[in-house]
Design a protein around this motif. Structure first.
Motif, mmCIF file in Angstrom:
data_model
loop_
_atom_site.group_PDB
_atom_site.id
_atom_site.type_symbol
_atom_site.label_atom_id
_atom_site.label_comp_id
_atom_site.label_asym_id
_atom_site.label_seq_id
_atom_site.Cartn_x
_atom_site.Cartn_y
_atom_site.Cartn_z
ATOM 1 N N TYR A 1 -1.949 -1.034 15.293
ATOM 2 C CA TYR A 1 -3.344 -0.781 14.938
ATOM 3 C C TYR A 1 -4.126 -2.050 15.265
ATOM 4 O O TYR A 1 -3.943 -3.080 14.626
ATOM 5 C CB TYR A 1 -3.468 -0.428 13.462
ATOM 6 C CG TYR A 1 -4.834 0.080 13.060
ATOM 7 C CD1 TYR A 1 -5.274 1.337 13.461
ATOM 8 C CD2 TYR A 1 -5.685 -0.696 12.279
ATOM 9 C CE1 TYR A 1 -6.525 1.809 13.101
ATOM 10 C CE2 TYR A 1 -6.933 -0.228 11.899
ATOM 11 C CZ TYR A 1 -7.354 1.026 12.311
ATOM 12 O OH TYR A 1 -8.602 1.488 11.958
ATOM 13 N N THR B 1 2.533 -1.745 12.675
ATOM 14 C CA THR B 1 2.443 -1.051 11.389
ATOM 15 C C THR B 1 3.107 0.309 11.555
ATOM 16 O O THR B 1 3.900 0.519 12.471
ATOM 17 C CB THR B 1 0.964 -0.923 10.947
ATOM 18 O OG1 THR B 1 0.897 -0.345 9.639
ATOM 19 C CG2 THR B 1 0.142 -0.110 11.919
ATOM 20 N N SER C 1 0.851 3.904 6.901
ATOM 21 C CA SER C 1 0.003 2.789 6.479
ATOM 22 C C SER C 1 -1.391 2.863 7.090
ATOM 23 O O SER C 1 -2.381 2.485 6.457
ATOM 24 C CB SER C 1 0.656 1.460 6.853
ATOM 25 O OG SER C 1 1.825 1.235 6.102
ATOM 26 N N VAL C 2 -1.478 3.358 8.318
ATOM 27 C CA VAL C 2 -2.789 3.528 8.950
ATOM 28 C C VAL C 2 -3.651 4.448 8.104
ATOM 29 O O VAL C 2 -4.831 4.169 7.852
ATOM 30 C CB VAL C 2 -2.642 4.078 10.377
ATOM 31 C CG1 VAL C 2 -3.997 4.506 10.949
ATOM 32 C CG2 VAL C 2 -1.997 3.031 11.283
ATOM 33 N N SER D 1 -6.688 2.070 18.139
ATOM 34 C CA SER D 1 -7.819 1.155 17.959
ATOM 35 C C SER D 1 -9.094 1.990 17.809
ATOM 36 O O SER D 1 -9.105 2.977 17.069
ATOM 37 C CB SER D 1 -7.917 0.154 19.116
ATOM 38 O OG SER D 1 -8.079 0.834 20.352
ATOM 39 N N ASP E 1 -10.325 0.855 5.260
ATOM 40 C CA ASP E 1 -10.768 -0.533 5.152
ATOM 41 C C ASP E 1 -11.463 -1.031 6.409
ATOM 42 O O ASP E 1 -12.264 -1.977 6.348
ATOM 43 C CB ASP E 1 -9.575 -1.433 4.817
ATOM 44 C CG ASP E 1 -9.018 -1.158 3.422
ATOM 45 O OD1 ASP E 1 -9.774 -0.640 2.572
ATOM 46 O OD2 ASP E 1 -7.830 -1.451 3.184
ATOM 47 N N SER E 2 -11.192 -0.383 7.548
ATOM 48 C CA SER E 2 -11.850 -0.781 8.795
ATOM 49 C C SER E 2 -13.363 -0.574 8.742
ATOM 50 O O SER E 2 -14.114 -1.203 9.497
ATOM 51 C CB SER E 2 -11.277 0.009 9.982
ATOM 52 O OG SER E 2 -9.944 -0.369 10.249
ATOM 53 N N GLN F 1 -10.064 5.603 15.661
ATOM 54 C CA GLN F 1 -11.089 5.652 14.617
ATOM 55 C C GLN F 1 -12.115 6.740 14.920
ATOM 56 O O GLN F 1 -12.493 7.520 14.033
ATOM 57 C CB GLN F 1 -11.799 4.307 14.503
ATOM 58 C CG GLN F 1 -10.987 3.214 13.852
ATOM 59 C CD GLN F 1 -11.782 1.927 13.715
ATOM 60 O OE1 GLN F 1 -12.762 1.715 14.431
ATOM 61 N NE2 GLN F 1 -11.359 1.074 12.800
ATOM 62 N N LYS G 1 -5.739 1.456 6.352
ATOM 63 C CA LYS G 1 -6.333 0.761 7.491
ATOM 64 C C LYS G 1 -7.575 1.465 8.022
ATOM 65 O O LYS G 1 -8.571 0.814 8.368
ATOM 66 C CB LYS G 1 -5.292 0.555 8.585
ATOM 67 C CG LYS G 1 -4.146 -0.371 8.163
ATOM 68 C CD LYS G 1 -3.183 -0.653 9.286
ATOM 69 C CE LYS G 1 -1.990 -1.453 8.787
ATOM 70 N NZ LYS G 1 -2.358 -2.744 8.193
ATOM 71 N N SER H 1 0.836 -1.191 0.000
ATOM 72 C CA SER H 1 0.000 0.000 0.000
ATOM 73 C C SER H 1 0.874 1.245 0.000
ATOM 74 O O SER H 1 1.796 1.354 0.791
ATOM 75 C CB SER H 1 -0.901 -0.007 1.244
ATOM 76 O OG SER H 1 -1.676 1.153 1.295
ATOM 77 N N ASP I 1 -1.744 -4.952 15.798
ATOM 78 C CA ASP I 1 -0.815 -5.319 14.729
ATOM 79 C C ASP I 1 0.230 -4.223 14.532
ATOM 80 O O ASP I 1 -0.105 -3.030 14.487
ATOM 81 C CB ASP I 1 -1.563 -5.532 13.408
ATOM 82 C CG ASP I 1 -2.492 -6.736 13.460
ATOM 83 O OD1 ASP I 1 -2.185 -7.672 14.237
ATOM 84 O OD2 ASP I 1 -3.510 -6.727 12.746
#
Length: 263
Positions: A162, A167, A171-172, A233, A179-180, A237, A176, A20, A165
């Motif tokens: 995240y 990362t 990338s977040v 987490s 896609d979450s 978001q 991420k 990505s 995981d």
């Protein structure tokens, strides 16, 4: 220059090594889909002549796919996706720093590609490639960390977790967070693209420099609230989902503005 179709065939053979790079597959397709919904009739006709029947979303990730090309054909294009700038005190300082950047970057290349598309002397195959890059790169400019800082490579060197995981911050924001939400790109585009004509016009106003500064200010907020070692987490978001969705919407509407002006 090989045909674009030959190059795409090469890329399809090596996408197993794809990483990505910017907004991720879903994010760039959301932006392209929103843009398609706001194209003028003339822009749609001209783009169809160049691109065929595929929608903009079909091409939106190609400039990232080719980063897996081991032939070196597109090596010079890696720097086109971002412009690294240290925090600036105000827009004037940002604009001066932006224009003083050496070498090709996101800012200079959007201008270059637009000029190539506009120039009737540009070969059709080169105009098509330029348009594909432009679709992608106007999306890149609304990913805040593509206007991030050089010392951490736009957040790539800031290690975080995240949902447990390992990362990095870049990338977040590339994929991420998007896609979450578990939407397809067409679902997300429909959910976000609900502004009035007046609101759309306001979002599309301003200059390329204004748009980059807008992303830069958001990047500064992200840096301030996501230090090295952050454990991200649901709270993260909750804090940044609205910002992420704003940037996707703005990317789509501003891409439409760029394309409508070109054609």
């Amino acid at each position: 220059m090989k045909s674009i179709y030959s190059k795409i065939s090469l890329v399809l053979c090596i996408t197993s090594s794809l990483y990505s790079y910017a907004w991720g597959l879903t994010g760039h397709r959301i932006i392209a889909e929103i843009a398609e919904n706001h194209l003028s009739g003339k822009a749609k006709r001209e783009i169809r002549k160049m691109m065929g029947q595929e929608r903009l979303a079909y091409w939106a990730n190609w400039p990232d796919f080719i980063k897996s090309d081991t032939t070196g054909t597109w090596k010079q294009a890696s720097a086109w996706h971002y412009v690294n700038i240290d925090p600036q005190t105000d827009f004037k300082a940002f604009e001066q720093n932006l224009k003083a950047q050496a070498g090709p970057n996101l800012y200079s290349q959007i201008k270059t590609l637009s000029a190539q598309i506009k120039d009737e002397k540009t070969a059709e195959k080169d105009r098509k490639i330029a348009l594909i890059f432009l679709i992608h790169m106007v999306g890149d400019l609304t990913q805040p960390l593509h206007t991030g800082r050089s010392e951490d490579l736009g957040g790539n060197k800031i290690n975080v977790t995240y949902f447990g995981d390992k990362t990095n911050l870049h990338s977040v924001w590339d994929g991420k967070l998007v896609d979450s939400q578990k939407y397809s790109y067409t679902e997300y585009a429909k959910l976000l693209d609900i502004k009035s004509k007046e609101e759309v016009a306001q979002i599309q106003s301003g200059t390329l420099e204004n748009w980059l500064y807008d992303s830069h200010l958001i990047a500064n907020k992200i840096y301030a609230q996501t230090p090295e070692g952050s454990k991200l987490s649901y709270e993260y978001q909750y804090k940044f989902n609205d910002t992420m969705e704003r940037q996707l919407l703005y990317g789509g509407l501003r891409l439409a503005k760029v394309l409508n002006d070109l054609f």
